[in-house]
Every structure is written in structure tokens, then in C-alpha cells.
Write an enzyme that holds these catalytic residues in place. Sequence first.
Site, PDB file in Angstrom:
ATOM      1  N   ASP A  67       0.858  -1.172   0.000  1.00 44.14           N
ATOM      2  CA  ASP A  67       0.000   0.000   0.000  1.00 44.14           C
ATOM      3  C   ASP A  67       0.900   1.230   0.000  1.00 44.14           C
ATOM      4  O   ASP A  67       1.699   1.407   0.920  1.00 44.14           O
ATOM      5  CB  ASP A  67      -0.839  -0.058   1.286  1.00 44.14           C
ATOM      6  CG  ASP A  67      -2.012   0.870   1.254  1.00 44.14           C
ATOM      7  OD1 ASP A  67      -2.253   1.486   0.204  1.00 44.14           O
ATOM      8  OD2 ASP A  67      -2.684   0.985   2.286  1.00 44.14           O
ATOM      9  N   ASP A  95      -2.995   2.661  -6.036  1.00 42.87           N
ATOM     10  CA  ASP A  95      -1.906   2.677  -5.053  1.00 42.87           C
ATOM     11  C   ASP A  95      -1.771   1.380  -4.247  1.00 42.87           C
ATOM     12  O   ASP A  95      -1.141   1.385  -3.193  1.00 42.87           O
ATOM     13  CB  ASP A  95      -2.082   3.858  -4.096  1.00 42.87           C
ATOM     14  CG  ASP A  95      -3.319   3.733  -3.227  1.00 42.87           C
ATOM     15  OD1 ASP A  95      -4.202   2.922  -3.560  1.00 42.87           O
ATOM     16  OD2 ASP A  95      -3.404   4.458  -2.223  1.00 42.87           O
ATOM     17  N   GLU A  96      -2.350   0.294  -4.727  1.00 49.66           N
ATOM     18  CA  GLU A  96      -2.325  -0.958  -3.966  1.00 49.66           C
ATOM     19  C   GLU A  96      -2.099  -2.160  -4.852  1.00 49.66           C
ATOM     20  O   GLU A  96      -2.637  -2.212  -5.959  1.00 49.66           O
ATOM     21  CB  GLU A  96      -3.675  -1.192  -3.291  1.00 49.66           C
ATOM     22  CG  GLU A  96      -3.879  -0.466  -1.994  1.00 49.66           C
ATOM     23  CD  GLU A  96      -5.180  -0.920  -1.338  1.00 49.66           C
ATOM     24  OE1 GLU A  96      -5.893  -0.059  -0.853  1.00 49.66           O
ATOM     25  OE2 GLU A  96      -5.472  -2.129  -1.343  1.00 49.66           O
TER      26      GLU A  96
END
Length: 409
Positions: free
Chosen positions: A16, A141-142
Site C-alpha cells: 500500500d 496505489d495498492e
Amino acid sequence: MSSPLNAPLRRIAHLDMDAFYASVELLRYPQLKGLPVVIGGGRRPQDEALKAAQGERPPHWIPIADFPRLKGYSGRGVITTATYAARQFGIGSAMGLMKAAKLCPEAILLPVDFAAYRHYSRSFKAIILEIAPLMEDRGIDEVYVDFTLVPGGQREGGRVLARLIQKAIFDATGLTCSVGVAPNKLLAKMASEFNKPNGIAIVFEDDLENQIWPLACRKINGIGPKADEKLQQLGIQTIAELAQKEIDWLMDHFGQKTGAWMFDAAHGIDTRPVVLESEPVSISRETTFERDLHAAHDKAELGAIFTRLCEQVAQDLARKGFVGKTIGIKLRFDDFKSVTRDLTLPDHTFDAAVIRHHAGLCLKRVPLQQRLRLLGVRVGSLMTLAEHQIGRKNEAPLQQLQTAMDLTI
DNA sequence: TCTGGGGTCCTAGGACCC
DNA sequence: TCTGGGGTCCTAGGACCC
């Protein structure tokens, strides 16, 4: 465990990026480090004005208190993210910009720049793929990464590989991330939150009672505000308390599927694989108007927006190489209630005019006395353009075959 | 001065077919 | 001859996630 002696432990990482949008902006404008910064807006005329307002200041900066003076201001923007310094003032994501301006008038407002975030997103994912090829994309973003068979993926339960990936990402981009490594995606996702920012957390099966059970049920990915409230009403706050319930009891209260899933989750069980590729199910565009519009009174304006949304969806379909056969609309009224309507065509399409026509038929099925704040257009039941063309080629022979069979029967 | 945009998945009822 | 069940598709709404 009954696994063979030499079988490697399943080790799944969840990675993350830390405060992704804000971190990207701070990379571009290091002068902002430590200042309260708010990223948001997202409404076109305002964003243009925001960029034009740069003047003597570095690109696009204005104190949020100046925001209402911008041309095209509608007061409808929300905060996408805020830096830690801004959060100190009580500012949080999804908050209206005007409320944030009240809480901290001097906070710097930056427009959302998705192109920049996508660029950094692609960079960090490419770096991960070079090191560990089994990666599941979970948004901008992960990611999940299967460490199980990657060299070094078993060392210190995954910590060594996690550290290597963190360093590679930081060296290439200047961005930090947090990683959780665990026996499955469910636990890895929770673990990645343990040591934010720039942290690593390792969870083994035996850590369930110590590390997972004390957490609030809300920490389980998939238990949102509604399910959490219901659990609380049933006297369940922690995952430990959830784990004490019988599966039948959970199924009675939450339904067969959700109940069984909750039971598994509370016991740290999750067999979902890391999925490398997936195709979209639907593609949509929606917009919140600068002011609420009325179907009759603002007919022309609404019609123009409606047509533009259909054209955008058609472009998105064409660009991504998909056709769809379920055309749908979404409306949000001034009281924030929403409705959807959809219909399914006999054949797939990506034609803007076809989409517009059938979206229009959907719209006719909705009573439109109330003012509208949002309109959306969606195309679902997708297939790739390539599959569609192959299907069409086979259509004629298939019909011949069917006719032949009818005759035989 | 409330509350963005783009998605996925699940449920549930009805139609329709076998 | 009402009587049943399973499967799939369609539609609407809602929870949840990033």
C-alpha cells in the site's frame, strides 16, 4: 498442517503506497513539505481557474480560503486527500472543500492530477513486477504480490523481500509504501496497516489470536459501515468476538453467503488466489452538476451533458477495445437519493448514438419531478472487440447448423 | 456550504425455459 | 388436470472499495 514437508508456506504480500496522492505532490513541490495541503476540487471550471490562479505563486497553489473566489466556483468539490499537517486541523478525505476552508483557511489547495498519479502508479508496479512476477492490481496505489515461490520470499516470513521491494520503489521514485506479508490476502491487507508509514508487518497463522483478534471488525476488508453497525448492535466489536459466534448464527443474521464469509474471515481463512489479469465488467461516466438541474427547466443543458457522457463512454469503450450490450443510467436527486435504470440490447455495441438512444429510453422510465444533481451513463455485459468480431464471423455458419438440426429433428 | 468518480459483487424477484 | 424444481437472464438497489 497436512501439507508435504518441503512445500513452501503460502506467503502473500499486500503493498500500500503511503499517502499516495499527497506524496506525489510533495515530490513535485518539495516546498510544501510540512504545510497543510489539501488535494481536491475535481470540477472542471474550477480546476481550470485553479491552474490559472497560479500568478506569482508556484504552480496552481492557492490558500483554500481563496477557493470560492475562483471562476466557475460551485462549492461542490470534495477533498480527495489531505497531508498529515492538514489532518491536524480535522480535515479528512471526502469532506467538502468549504468545510475544510473553515477548519484551516491557510491550507494550500492543489487540484487533483490523475495523470501524474497514474504515471507514478505504473512506475512502482513495473518495479514490483521485475522483482516478483505474480502481482494483482488493486487500484492506483495498492497491489497484492504472491511471495511464495519468489527467491527470498520465505526469508524472515517475507520481510527480506518486502524490504527489497520497498528500497527499489524508493530508489526509483522517492515514494514510500507499507507492506504486510501473511498466509493470504485477507491477513496481508490487515497487516499492511500495522506499521504505516514505510513499515513492514509479518503475520503467520499462529499470530491470529494475538495480532488479528483484538482488532475491530471494521478492519476486515469487506466489512463496511453498515455491516459494522449491525455487528455492534449484536454486541460484537472485535474480530475475537466475531470468531466466537457459530457459523449458523452468522448465516441467520447476515445471510448464507455473507455469514459464511464472516466466519471464515474471523478465523483468518481466505483462499482467494492472487489474480494477475482481469477484464472489466462495466465502463461508466458520471458527473455531478455545478448546480441542481431540472429535467423540464434545464432540458437543453441536461441533454447536452447526457450526450457528452454517452460520447465519453463510447470513447472509453473504443479506446479499451470493448463492446457492451447493457446500457444503463444513474440519477441522483437533490435529496441525494439515487435510482438506476438499464436495458439489455440483442447485440453488443460501442456506438455513441446507440448508447445515447437507449440511455434516453432508460431516462424515460424515471419520474423527473425532482431536481437532479448527478447523471451517469454505464455500459455493462462487456466483451472484447476481438471476441465480438470472432462471434460475428461464426454467426452465419451457426445459423446454418441450427437450421440443419431443425430439419433433422 | 454537506456529501466525487469509477468500479465490483451480492441479493431478490420475475420471466421464461426445460 | 396447479404442480414442482432447477437454471439462466434481466432489472433495481445497495454495500463496499480505491
